[in-house]
Design a protein around this motif. Structure first.
Motif, mmCIF file in Angstrom:
data_model
loop_
_atom_site.group_PDB
_atom_site.id
_atom_site.type_symbol
_atom_site.label_atom_id
_atom_site.label_comp_id
_atom_site.label_asym_id
_atom_site.label_seq_id
_atom_site.Cartn_x
_atom_site.Cartn_y
_atom_site.Cartn_z
ATOM 1 N N ASP A 248 0.835 -1.200 0.000
ATOM 2 C CA ASP A 248 0.000 0.000 0.000
ATOM 3 C C ASP A 248 0.870 1.251 0.000
ATOM 4 O O ASP A 248 0.475 2.299 -0.513
ATOM 5 N N VAL A 249 2.034 1.126 0.602
ATOM 6 C CA VAL A 249 3.022 2.213 0.631
ATOM 7 C C VAL A 249 4.363 1.621 0.215
ATOM 8 O O VAL A 249 4.765 0.573 0.723
ATOM 9 N N VAL A 250 5.044 2.289 -0.716
ATOM 10 C CA VAL A 250 6.386 1.883 -1.139
ATOM 11 C C VAL A 250 7.336 3.024 -0.807
ATOM 12 O O VAL A 250 7.092 4.178 -1.182
ATOM 13 N N THR A 251 8.412 2.727 -0.075
ATOM 14 C CA THR A 251 9.361 3.762 0.317
ATOM 15 C C THR A 251 10.763 3.368 -0.140
ATOM 16 O O THR A 251 11.196 2.226 0.052
ATOM 17 N N LEU A 252 11.471 4.313 -0.769
ATOM 18 C CA LEU A 252 12.747 4.040 -1.430
ATOM 19 C C LEU A 252 13.927 4.455 -0.555
ATOM 20 O O LEU A 252 14.003 5.608 -0.114
ATOM 21 N N HIS A 253 14.849 3.515 -0.343
ATOM 22 C CA HIS A 253 16.039 3.770 0.487
ATOM 23 C C HIS A 253 17.245 3.040 -0.103
ATOM 24 O O HIS A 253 17.967 2.344 0.608
ATOM 25 N N CYS A 254 17.450 3.225 -1.403
ATOM 26 C CA CYS A 254 18.494 2.472 -2.108
ATOM 27 C C CYS A 254 19.300 3.405 -2.998
ATOM 28 O O CYS A 254 18.861 4.512 -3.310
ATOM 29 N N PRO A 255 20.486 2.960 -3.419
ATOM 30 C CA PRO A 255 21.259 3.756 -4.377
ATOM 31 C C PRO A 255 20.680 3.624 -5.778
ATOM 32 O O PRO A 255 19.797 2.794 -6.025
ATOM 33 N N MET A 256 21.170 4.434 -6.685
ATOM 34 C CA MET A 256 20.767 4.317 -8.087
ATOM 35 C C MET A 256 21.277 2.994 -8.655
ATOM 36 O O MET A 256 22.345 2.518 -8.281
ATOM 37 N N PRO A 257 20.526 2.375 -9.574
ATOM 38 C CA PRO A 257 21.046 1.201 -10.273
ATOM 39 C C PRO A 257 22.343 1.545 -10.996
ATOM 40 O O PRO A 257 22.567 2.697 -11.384
ATOM 41 N N ARG A 258 23.188 0.561 -11.189
ATOM 42 C CA ARG A 258 24.493 0.812 -11.800
ATOM 43 C C ARG A 258 24.378 1.376 -13.212
ATOM 44 O O ARG A 258 25.264 2.106 -13.666
ATOM 45 N N ASN A 259 23.297 1.019 -13.925
ATOM 46 C CA ASN A 259 23.142 1.522 -15.291
ATOM 47 C C ASN A 259 22.556 2.932 -15.335
ATOM 48 O O ASN A 259 22.392 3.513 -16.410
ATOM 49 N N GLY A 260 22.241 3.498 -14.174
ATOM 50 C CA GLY A 260 21.738 4.857 -14.111
ATOM 51 C C GLY A 260 20.270 5.018 -14.455
ATOM 52 O O GLY A 260 19.741 6.136 -14.424
ATOM 53 N N ALA B 8 -1.750 3.354 -4.543
ATOM 54 C CA ALA B 8 -0.673 3.202 -3.563
ATOM 55 C C ALA B 8 0.012 4.550 -3.354
ATOM 56 O O ALA B 8 -0.186 5.503 -4.116
ATOM 57 N N VAL B 9 0.813 4.624 -2.307
ATOM 58 C CA VAL B 9 1.595 5.813 -1.995
ATOM 59 C C VAL B 9 3.067 5.488 -2.231
ATOM 60 O O VAL B 9 3.547 4.421 -1.816
ATOM 61 N N LEU B 10 3.784 6.393 -2.889
ATOM 62 C CA LEU B 10 5.211 6.222 -3.142
ATOM 63 C C LEU B 10 5.972 7.299 -2.385
ATOM 64 O O LEU B 10 5.669 8.490 -2.497
ATOM 65 N N ILE B 11 6.969 6.873 -1.593
ATOM 66 C CA ILE B 11 7.791 7.788 -0.791
ATOM 67 C C ILE B 11 9.225 7.732 -1.318
ATOM 68 O O ILE B 11 9.777 6.653 -1.524
ATOM 69 N N ASN B 12 9.837 8.900 -1.510
ATOM 70 C CA ASN B 12 11.220 8.928 -1.988
ATOM 71 C C ASN B 12 12.035 9.923 -1.167
ATOM 72 O O ASN B 12 11.916 11.132 -1.332
ATOM 73 N N THR B 13 12.838 9.400 -0.251
ATOM 74 C CA THR B 13 13.780 10.234 0.497
ATOM 75 C C THR B 13 15.216 9.882 0.113
ATOM 76 O O THR B 13 16.159 10.254 0.817
ATOM 77 N N ALA B 14 15.371 9.183 -1.013
ATOM 78 C CA ALA B 14 16.691 8.683 -1.401
ATOM 79 C C ALA B 14 17.317 9.513 -2.515
ATOM 80 O O ALA B 14 18.180 10.359 -2.265
ATOM 81 N N ARG B 15 16.866 9.286 -3.764
ATOM 82 C CA ARG B 15 17.444 9.966 -4.920
ATOM 83 C C ARG B 15 16.348 10.221 -5.945
ATOM 84 O O ARG B 15 15.572 9.318 -6.256
ATOM 85 N N THR C 43 8.011 13.278 -1.622
ATOM 86 C CA THR C 43 9.439 13.265 -1.928
ATOM 87 C C THR C 43 10.212 14.340 -1.192
ATOM 88 O O THR C 43 9.706 15.442 -0.953
ATOM 89 N N ASP C 44 11.436 14.009 -0.841
ATOM 90 C CA ASP C 44 12.364 14.944 -0.216
ATOM 91 C C ASP C 44 13.496 15.305 -1.172
ATOM 92 O O ASP C 44 14.410 16.041 -0.799
ATOM 93 N N VAL C 45 13.447 14.761 -2.394
ATOM 94 C CA VAL C 45 14.567 14.921 -3.330
ATOM 95 C C VAL C 45 14.063 15.288 -4.721
ATOM 96 O O VAL C 45 13.041 14.790 -5.185
ATOM 97 N N PHE C 46 14.807 16.162 -5.383
ATOM 98 C CA PHE C 46 14.523 16.568 -6.756
ATOM 99 C C PHE C 46 15.819 16.522 -7.553
ATOM 100 O O PHE C 46 16.913 16.659 -6.994
ATOM 101 N N SER C 47 15.693 16.347 -8.876
ATOM 102 C CA SER C 47 16.880 16.283 -9.724
ATOM 103 C C SER C 47 17.625 17.609 -9.721
ATOM 104 O O SER C 47 18.849 17.654 -9.865
ATOM 105 N N GLU C 48 16.890 18.719 -9.552
ATOM 106 C CA GLU C 48 17.484 20.037 -9.380
ATOM 107 C C GLU C 48 16.869 20.651 -8.134
ATOM 108 O O GLU C 48 15.646 20.639 -7.976
ATOM 109 N N GLU C 49 17.726 21.166 -7.249
ATOM 110 C CA GLU C 49 17.230 21.677 -5.972
ATOM 111 C C GLU C 49 17.688 23.098 -5.729
ATOM 112 O O GLU C 49 18.917 23.347 -5.722
ATOM 113 N N PRO C 50 16.747 24.043 -5.553
ATOM 114 C CA PRO C 50 15.292 23.870 -5.650
ATOM 115 C C PRO C 50 14.859 23.617 -7.091
ATOM 116 O O PRO C 50 15.558 24.026 -8.021
#
Length: 318
Positions: free
Chosen positions: A204-216, A232-239, A262-269
């Motif tokens: 019901d909730v998916v939360t991400l806590h992993c590095p980027m895959p090697r292929n990017g 579902a709810v998706l949480i991203n505090t990783a990348r 999310t706590d992360v963006f590709s460009e911040e802010p």
């Protein structure tokens, strides 16, 4: 050490906005401290202007290009005040013989607590209720309880382990995905490992806590989103790069995804506002590790790592 103190560059936003005692203690060890623009992520040009005379660098999440490292003629060590090194050109650093150190585990509790907070915020629509009341309305959206729901934790390292323990403590059924399948000390009645596909379809909730895959490539792409539970709810505090933003926006627009927090963006802010401004998105400003305790732990470890490397190189007494 020479009569002119060697220099250490400090660039994390949390440390340039308000100098930290552990950073300032490096002055007592005989080094000059050079800060980037207070409270801002330094640009490539700013880094190139600051780094040439520095032997050490206490770095944050700012992107570090090969051009920057090429300008760092005296640099011997980069010490991150976190655990990720995705922002660093690791092969280029290795080729130059520049050491890289991380503050392992320093911000795990802060990030884990934020992830849990974002779960509550999304499931109970807390930001929407607050904003509505401030506008004179009385919004009442039916919420969802964590207790008895399934929480999928992608990546069960230092942060994911804490999230899994907290979620289980709240009465959730926790499913983990991690190729290493580390021992988390949780009851099999509350926790099990599964494949990523199985986790996505069950949670019901998916939360991400992993590095980027090697292929990017994004881990959560259109196929992964299609395999998730409806609403579902998706949480991203990783990348930020873990999630394909085009596919994410489509899932949010269609209502297939209940919310993205999310706590992360590709460009911040973020300058591109399609995700940040979406009504189904809850956004925070990369504050996962920005707690008094996490900053203290990370800064202490990062500073100690720099001094250890520089003392070793120069055979200085500890």
């Amino acid at each position: 050490m020479s009569a002119t103190p060697e220099r250490i560059l400090v660039t994390p936003r949390s440390l340039t906005a308000e100098p930290h005692r552990e950073v300032e203690r490096m002055r007592e060890a005989g080094f000059d401290i050079v800060y980037s623009t207070p409270g801002k992520t330094p640009s490539e040009d700013e880094l190139i202007s600051l780094v040439p005379d520095c032997v050490g660098w206490l770095a944050g999440v700012e992107p570090v290009s090969e051009r920057v490292i090429a300008a760092a003629s005296r640099l011997r060590v980069i010490s991150r005040n976190g655990v990720g090194t995705d922002n660093l050109p690791i092969p280029f650093l290795q080729a130059r013989g520049i050491a890289v150190a991380i503050a392992e585990g320093a911000n795990s509790m802060g990030v884990a607590e934020l992830a849990i907070g974002l779960m509550f915020s999304a499931l109970r629509a807390i930001p929407q209720a607050d904003a509505g009341i401030k506008q004179g309305a009385w919004p009442r959206r039916r919420g969802i309880e964590i207790h008895g729901r399934t929480v999928g934790v992608v990546g069960c390292g230092a942060i994911g382990r804490e999230v899994a323990r907290m979620a289980a403590g709240l009465g959730a059924n926790v499913v983990g995905f991690d190729p290493a399948e580390p021992e988390l000390g949780l009851s099999p009645e509350r926790f099990r490992f599964a494949s990523l596909d199985a986790l996505l379809s069950a949670s019901d909730v998916v939360t991400l806590h992993c590095p980027m895959p090697r292929n990017g490539a994004a881990l959560i792409d259109a196929k992964a989103l299609a395999g998730m539970k409806a609403e579902a709810v998706l949480i991203n505090t990783a990348r930020a790069g873990l999630v394909n933003e085009t596919a994410l926006k489509s899932a949010l627009d269609d209502g297939r995804l209940f919310a993205y927090a999310t706590d992360v963006f590709s460009e911040e802010p973020p300058k591109e506002r399609a995700i940040a401004d979406h009504p189904r998105v809850i956004a925070t400003s990369h504050i996962g590790g920005f707690t008094e305790e996490s900053v203290d732990r990370a800064t202490s470890i990062a500073a100690a790592n720099i001094l250890r490397h520089l003392r070793s190189d120069a055979r200085m007494p500890a």
